[in-house]
Write an enzyme that holds these catalytic residues in place. Sequence first.
Site, PDB file in Angstrom:
ATOM      1  N   PRO A  71      26.131  18.482 -27.945  1.00 46.32           N
ATOM      2  CA  PRO A  71      26.100  19.911 -28.285  1.00 46.32           C
ATOM      3  C   PRO A  71      24.801  20.555 -27.803  1.00 46.32           C
ATOM      4  O   PRO A  71      23.735  19.944 -27.921  1.00 46.32           O
ATOM      5  CB  PRO A  71      26.208  19.925 -29.813  1.00 46.32           C
ATOM      6  CG  PRO A  71      25.894  18.540 -30.276  1.00 46.32           C
ATOM      7  CD  PRO A  71      26.161  17.610 -29.128  1.00 46.32           C
ATOM      8  N   SER A  72      24.914  21.767 -27.249  1.00 47.32           N
ATOM      9  CA  SER A  72      23.696  22.409 -26.735  1.00 47.32           C
ATOM     10  C   SER A  72      22.974  23.152 -27.858  1.00 47.32           C
ATOM     11  O   SER A  72      23.573  23.460 -28.904  1.00 47.32           O
ATOM     12  CB  SER A  72      24.036  23.353 -25.587  1.00 47.32           C
ATOM     13  OG  SER A  72      24.911  24.321 -26.053  1.00 47.32           O
ATOM     14  N   LEU A  76      19.262  17.990 -29.873  1.00 48.21           N
ATOM     15  CA  LEU A  76      19.561  16.651 -29.346  1.00 48.21           C
ATOM     16  C   LEU A  76      19.164  16.514 -27.872  1.00 48.21           C
ATOM     17  O   LEU A  76      19.627  15.600 -27.185  1.00 48.21           O
ATOM     18  CB  LEU A  76      21.049  16.322 -29.534  1.00 48.21           C
ATOM     19  CG  LEU A  76      21.542  16.320 -30.985  1.00 48.21           C
ATOM     20  CD1 LEU A  76      23.017  15.936 -31.054  1.00 48.21           C
ATOM     21  CD2 LEU A  76      20.721  15.370 -31.865  1.00 48.21           C
ATOM     22  N   GLY A  77      18.342  17.414 -27.402  1.00 49.09           N
ATOM     23  CA  GLY A  77      17.773  17.265 -26.051  1.00 49.09           C
ATOM     24  C   GLY A  77      18.749  17.553 -24.928  1.00 49.09           C
ATOM     25  O   GLY A  77      18.603  16.999 -23.835  1.00 49.09           O
ATOM     26  N   SER A  78      19.734  18.436 -25.177  1.00 51.85           N
ATOM     27  CA  SER A  78      20.721  18.661 -24.108  1.00 51.85           C
ATOM     28  C   SER A  78      20.101  19.365 -22.899  1.00 51.85           C
ATOM     29  O   SER A  78      20.452  19.051 -21.764  1.00 51.85           O
ATOM     30  CB  SER A  78      21.947  19.400 -24.628  1.00 51.85           C
ATOM     31  OG  SER A  78      21.686  20.761 -24.738  1.00 51.85           O
ATOM     32  N   ALA A  81      18.398  16.710 -20.886  1.00 48.07           N
ATOM     33  CA  ALA A  81      19.366  15.818 -20.233  1.00 48.07           C
ATOM     34  C   ALA A  81      19.997  16.515 -19.025  1.00 48.07           C
ATOM     35  O   ALA A  81      20.133  15.914 -17.952  1.00 48.07           O
ATOM     36  CB  ALA A  81      20.434  15.380 -21.239  1.00 48.07           C
ATOM     37  N   ASP A 123      11.483  14.897 -24.765  1.00 50.02           N
ATOM     38  CA  ASP A 123      12.903  14.943 -24.384  1.00 50.02           C
ATOM     39  C   ASP A 123      13.108  14.451 -22.952  1.00 50.02           C
ATOM     40  O   ASP A 123      14.025  13.667 -22.684  1.00 50.02           O
ATOM     41  CB  ASP A 123      13.435  16.388 -24.488  1.00 50.02           C
ATOM     42  CG  ASP A 123      13.469  16.895 -25.921  1.00 50.02           C
ATOM     43  OD1 ASP A 123      12.767  16.329 -26.770  1.00 50.02           O
ATOM     44  OD2 ASP A 123      14.203  17.867 -26.179  1.00 50.02           O
TER      45      ASP A 123
HETATM   46  C1  MEV Z   1      12.220  19.892 -30.147  1.00 45.77           C
HETATM   47  O1  MEV Z   1      13.299  18.955 -29.990  1.00 45.77           O
HETATM   48  C2  MEV Z   1      10.997  19.205 -30.650  1.00 45.77           C
HETATM   49  C3  MEV Z   1       9.692  20.018 -30.668  1.00 45.77           C
HETATM   50  O2  MEV Z   1       8.662  19.112 -31.081  1.00 45.77           O
HETATM   51  C4  MEV Z   1       9.356  20.601 -29.318  1.00 45.77           C
HETATM   52  C5  MEV Z   1       8.959  19.563 -28.283  1.00 45.77           C
HETATM   53  O3  MEV Z   1       8.622  18.411 -28.611  1.00 45.77           O
HETATM   54  O4  MEV Z   1       8.956  19.942 -27.093  1.00 45.77           O
HETATM   55  C6  MEV Z   1       9.786  21.143 -31.677  1.00 45.77           C
END
Ligand code: MEV
Length: 289
Positions: A71-72, A76-78, A81, A123
């Site tokens: 899911p965007s 979850l780092g979409s 990715a 990410d």
């Molecule tokens: C976002 O998934 C996590 C944060 O720490 C931002 C980042 O690490 O780039 C809020």
Amino acid sequence: MATWSAPGKVFLFGEHAVLYEKPGIALAIRPRVYVTVRKTSHPHHAKSPYIDQCFREFGVKGSVYINSQLPSSSGLGSSAAVTVATLAAINDEFDMGRSKEQIAELAWKIEKKVQKGRASATDTTVSTYGGMFLIKEGTRKRLAPQNYHLVIGNSQISHSTSRMVEKVAEMKSKHPAIINPVLDSIEAIVMDAMKHLDEPAYLGKLMDMNHCLLEMLGVGHPQLSRLVLAARSTGAFGAKITGAGGGGCMVALAPKNIRARIAGAIEVFDGRAIITCIDTEGLRKERDA
Ligand code: MEV
């Protein structure tokens, strides 16, 4: 035509704090994002500043097709990715000869640019290499992969990472005497977790603590709290917000035999559950259809 895939990620500990010179622990998870790039005289692709920037960095034009079960805008780092898989697919399709290391660096640069300067390397690192990492500023330490049983609960409440990052910055500048010790405590949790990575029950307690601290940073949401409590009361070792918060996802670390029960409890509280585990593979070339 070239197709590459890359995994999503969860922060086990340390989101937000990683933007303030603190360490964080994150791991790659299924599902993956699949990106196909094709040289063509009539390029077209989904509207995405990340994809636009990938082509700009390489100075080429092509068509892109994305297939994602991740899911965007959910933590979850979409976007990372999509970025690393798009860079790898362009690199392959146009014979650009970039290494994995260069793709990870470039992806981080693109994340920072699109998110206006505030993105950790978490990410993009985790999605490029797979497995589990301790991240601190520009450095990464690969950790021995653990067979954690994870249940993710998507609150389905959209959030903006950059807005949440700004919110924490505001809290920090308004209440430094309170917020700086919160960031120090998150760091202490990460350092303690490093000594107990093969003890999920212990880590669960640390996740509960990290969740409280994220709420203190102002990135909680009532629906995320409901899902966290639902997971804990169904027998999870621990549960917390994962990612930027304010919506998006929570993650629970669970005994294997009750993952489905936790997923059911999350769904009862209107969350979308994903039962998942570590993905030790990062970027991967897929066979062209
Ligand atoms: C976002 O998934 C996590 C944060 O720490 C931002 C980042 O690490 O780039 C809020």
